[in-house]
Design an enzyme around this catalytic site. Structure first.
Site, PDB file in Angstrom:
ATOM      1  N   ASP A 162     -34.307  68.760  33.876  1.00  0.00           N
ATOM      2  CA  ASP A 162     -35.299  69.403  34.731  1.00  0.00           C
ATOM      3  C   ASP A 162     -35.353  70.863  34.287  1.00  0.00           C
ATOM      4  O   ASP A 162     -34.310  71.503  34.137  1.00  0.00           O
ATOM      5  CB  ASP A 162     -34.890  69.290  36.202  1.00  0.00           C
ATOM      6  CG  ASP A 162     -35.876  69.978  37.115  1.00  0.00           C
ATOM      7  OD1 ASP A 162     -37.085  69.799  36.926  1.00  0.00           O
ATOM      8  OD2 ASP A 162     -35.427  70.714  38.013  1.00  0.00           O
ATOM      9  N   ASP A 192     -30.814  70.383  39.557  1.00  0.00           N
ATOM     10  CA  ASP A 192     -30.065  71.160  40.551  1.00  0.00           C
ATOM     11  C   ASP A 192     -30.718  71.216  41.922  1.00  0.00           C
ATOM     12  O   ASP A 192     -30.149  71.785  42.849  1.00  0.00           O
ATOM     13  CB  ASP A 192     -29.851  72.593  40.044  1.00  0.00           C
ATOM     14  CG  ASP A 192     -31.146  73.412  40.090  1.00  0.00           C
ATOM     15  OD1 ASP A 192     -32.234  72.806  40.016  1.00  0.00           O
ATOM     16  OD2 ASP A 192     -31.058  74.643  40.208  1.00  0.00           O
ATOM     17  N   ASP A 196     -34.378  66.725  43.083  1.00  0.00           N
ATOM     18  CA  ASP A 196     -33.832  66.053  41.904  1.00  0.00           C
ATOM     19  C   ASP A 196     -32.950  64.869  42.278  1.00  0.00           C
ATOM     20  O   ASP A 196     -32.577  64.077  41.408  1.00  0.00           O
ATOM     21  CB  ASP A 196     -32.992  67.032  41.065  1.00  0.00           C
ATOM     22  CG  ASP A 196     -33.844  68.116  40.416  1.00  0.00           C
ATOM     23  OD1 ASP A 196     -35.025  67.843  40.158  1.00  0.00           O
ATOM     24  OD2 ASP A 196     -33.327  69.214  40.190  1.00  0.00           O
TER      25      ASP A 196
END
Length: 711
Positions: free
Chosen positions: A402, A600, A604
């Site tokens: 990500d 994080d 997610d």
């Protein structure tokens, strides 16, 4: 599903993997117990149970009935030194006695010395063997006790019959096994040093400020809300927030990162880290087991209490091994006597079978590697949550990052804005709307308004449109801020120049948002996220391991490609809404790839769960951390490569250990049956097998302290 509790228990009386398997089976059969894992190397148990159906007392009673004891685990680390000193003292007694037996200056001295070694130094084997016999079971001590007693008893008979005695055999068996246990105890103490060292790093005292009064108290008396004064060079006593002062803090013990971190008012600090320069005042938030240090230690201990799938096969073999060996030893004696050997010679060969066959190495193979590896990982800022992670990481061929907060710092900065109205009015309305959004982008815009001295207007309402933007009522003006898609959905008129300006800014790596009200887009704002300087190295390190990388982001394709090109990632998934990240992971998996996802944020969590391996950045949300298989305490993306490489190293060590243990038992027993191993050599070989497994595992303590190609 019924609510369950998980408890860690200390186990007493285990001397081999067969003990662990037996306790595990008994606990697993208790009403309400859904999972029971016994770790022979660490000497503890992890039990998941329904408190409505059973309790600690029931579990303790069940284990007691088969001759072992369990009790709630100590919260504080237990020093290994007393156990090591005790093992050394008994070994010294056995060694001196064995030397006198070999010296053989007089029969009386030989018999006395052999008696002291067999029944004094070796009493622990006989005691445990008797306990097992009372419960109609066997373990390693059964083999050692029977072997040494058989050699001693035959020797007493031999003296009376003028045959050759085997006192030295009894003494050697006891001494070699004790030597192995001493080395094992030392190695286990070294293996657990990482967690013990972490827990010992905490402050012992804290300086607390209450109004104008300053006092020093034990750190265990600190409560949330206390104001803690931390001078340069002092250890921060608790997790908290800086409420006054500025300093740099050494967080290496927590994250593995050696560079000190600047801390200013409002920044989080962690207990057991070291304040380096200025005096700071910290508002305490979490202490003891609830602190970051406590959570890290608990996570490592939980991982060590789990069991890798490959170990379960070894445990099943160990559980039936001892009874089988007793049969083989008996048949060996009978076979050699049938072949014409004397009873003494046949008995010696049977004793060799008993002693050489102990499955200790099998029981230690996996837990020792896991214990050492997870401890070393904690020192490097890598926390493995389950032992089965190591087997799964080995198969990973793709890592999906990500973008925000992993490859980039996640700290947005205001870069530019364009508007067709008064600049002050534009920023005032936009910043007032973003003041209600707890997001790095909103914070960057509010900070810019504050820098320009713009006073914010009352925010009357706020509605979030995930992945698109926000809708706000700012002092009765309906303000919309977000993507061009959001503007189009509201049928806002878009000035022709704005898409051109936006494209130019995005090409340079900025993220662009539009703002409008009363049916028209009034302007756009560009913000940017700093790419972490280590991101390129992380991608290169993964590529060197044969792992491809993919970036997923909600940003536009142009912004995503700009970041990807900078860090060296070739595949990009842009414009992905928060809820769609898991689908992107699933798409890669459907193509036959084994995927690790690194993220994080709260959004997610689904992707971390969907991935074959979820890596949660420790600075992120608790939900992300709970969803991950691996927690990265260090926010540097290089830690991702470290985690993969270390996990592969642990898995390789487990395979080496199991390979050696299986090979040893497969080769040693036939050699003993065929008469190629004497009892003393068999005892030494058995002790050496366990020590070899332990020493091989301890190589992991050097991981990261030498070039990777040296492993």
């Amino acid at each position: 599903m019924p609510a369950t509790e998980t408890v860690r228990l200390d186990v007493e009386g285990m001397t081999c993997a067969a003990c662990a398997s037996r306790i595990e089976r008994v606990l697993g059969k208790q009403d309400g117990v859904s999972e029971a894992v016994i770790n022979y190397a660490t000497g503890d148990a992890r039990v998941v149970f329904d408190p409505k159906l059973t309790g600690i007392g029931d579990l303790t009673g069940a284990v007691h009935r088969i001759g072992y004891e369990i009790r709630p685990a100590n919260e504080e680390p237990v020093a290994a030194d007393p156990a090591i000193r005790s093992a050394l003292a008994v070994l010294a007694l056995a060694a001196v006695g064995t030397a006198l037996v070999i010296w053989g200056v007089h029969a009386a001295v030989t018999v006395t010395a052999a008696t002291v070694v067999t029944f004094g130094a070796g009493w622990q084997f006989h005691r445990e063997a008797l306990v097992r016999a009372r419960h109609l079971t066997t373990n390693m001590d059964t083999l050692i006790s029977m072997g040494s007693l058989a050699a001693y008893g035959y020797s007493i008979w031999a003296l009376a019959s003028e045959a050759e005695p085997y006192f030295h055999t009894a003494a050697f068996i006891v001494t070699f096994v004790l030597a192995g246990r001493y080395l094992e105890a030392r190695a286990k103490g070294k293996a657990s040093e990482a967690v013990t060292r972490l827990l010992s790093l905490g402050a012992k005292e804290a300086t607390v400020r209450t109004g104008d009064t300053v006092r020093i108290i034990p750190v265990e008396d600190v409560v949330p809300g206390d104001e803690l004064i931390v001078a340069p060079g002092e250890i921060i006593p608790a997790d908290g927030v800086v409420i006054d002062g500025t300093s740099e803090v050494d967080e290496s013990m927590m994250t593995g990162e050696s560079v000190p971190v600047l801390k200013v008012k409002g920044d989080e600090v962690f207990g057991a880290t070291v304040n380096q320069q200025g005096l700071i005042v910290v508002g305490a938030k979490a202490i003891g087991s609830e602190s970051s240090l406590g959570r890290i230690a608990r996570m490592v201990e939980d991982a060590q209490a789990t069991k890798a799938d490959v170990q379960r096969l070894a445990d099943r073999i160990s559980a039936i091994f001892v009874p089988v060996v007793l049969v083989v030893a008996t048949l060996t004696v009978a076979g050699w006597m049938t072949a014409g050997s004397g009873f003494g010679e046949a008995l010696a060969l049977g004793i060799a079978v008993l002693v050489v066959a102990c499955p200790c190495a099998l029981g230690l193979a996996t837990p020792m590697a896991v214990m050492v590896g997870t401890g070393r990982g904690a020192e490097l800022g890598v926390l493995f949550k389950q032992a089965n992670v190591f087997e799964r990481v080995k198969k990973v061929d793709t890592v999906m990052f990500d973008k925000t907060g992993t490859l980039t710092a996640g700290a947005m900065e205001f870069r530019a804005f364009h508007t067709s109205i008064d600049q002050h009015r534009f920023l005032q309305l936009v910043a007032s709307a973003e003041a209600g959004v707890s997001h790095p982008i909103g914070m960057a815009i509010v900070s810019e308004a504050d820098r320009r001295g713009i006073e914010l207007l009352p925010l009357l309402s706020l509605t979030n449109h995930p992945g698109l933007g926000v809708e706000a009522n700012v002092d009765y003006t309906p303000v919309w801020i977000g993507t061009d898609e959001l503007m189009a959905k509201q049928d806002f008129t878009m000035p022709e120049m704005y898409p051109i300006v936006a494209a130019s800014l995005e090409q340079a790596g900025s993220t662009v948002f539009f703002a409008g009200w009363y049916g028209e887009v009034k302007g756009l704002i560009a913000v940017g996220d700093q790419i972490r300087p280590e991101s390129s190295r992380a991608v290169a390190d993964l590529a060197a391991m044969g792992i491809s990388t993919v970036m997923v982001t909600g940003d536009t394709q142009r912004v995503a490609l700009s970041v990807a090109e900078t860090v060296g990632i070739e595949e990009v998934r842009a414009g992905v809404l928060p809820g769609e990240k898991a689908e992107e992971v699933a798409t890669l998996q459907a193509a036959g790839l084994t995927v690790a996802f690194v993220g994080d944020g709260i959004n997610d969590a689904p992707a971390l769960t969907q991935a074959d391996i979820g890596m949660a950045v420790g600075a992120g949300s608790d939900i992300a951390i709970e969803s991950g298989d691996i927690v990265l305490a260090n926010t540097s993306p290089v830690t991702v490569a470290t985690a993969v490489d270390l996990a592969r190293g642990i898995h390789a060590t487990i395979k080496q250990n199991l390979g050696w243990a299986f090979l040893y038992n497969t080769a040693a027993i036939p050699l003993a049956v065929l008469g190629f191993l004497s009892p003393p050599i068999a005892a030494g070989a058995m002790a050496l097998s366990s020590v070899s497994v332990v020493l091989n595992s301890l190589r992991l303590t050097r991981y990261g302290r030498r070039p990777k190609n040296a492993r």
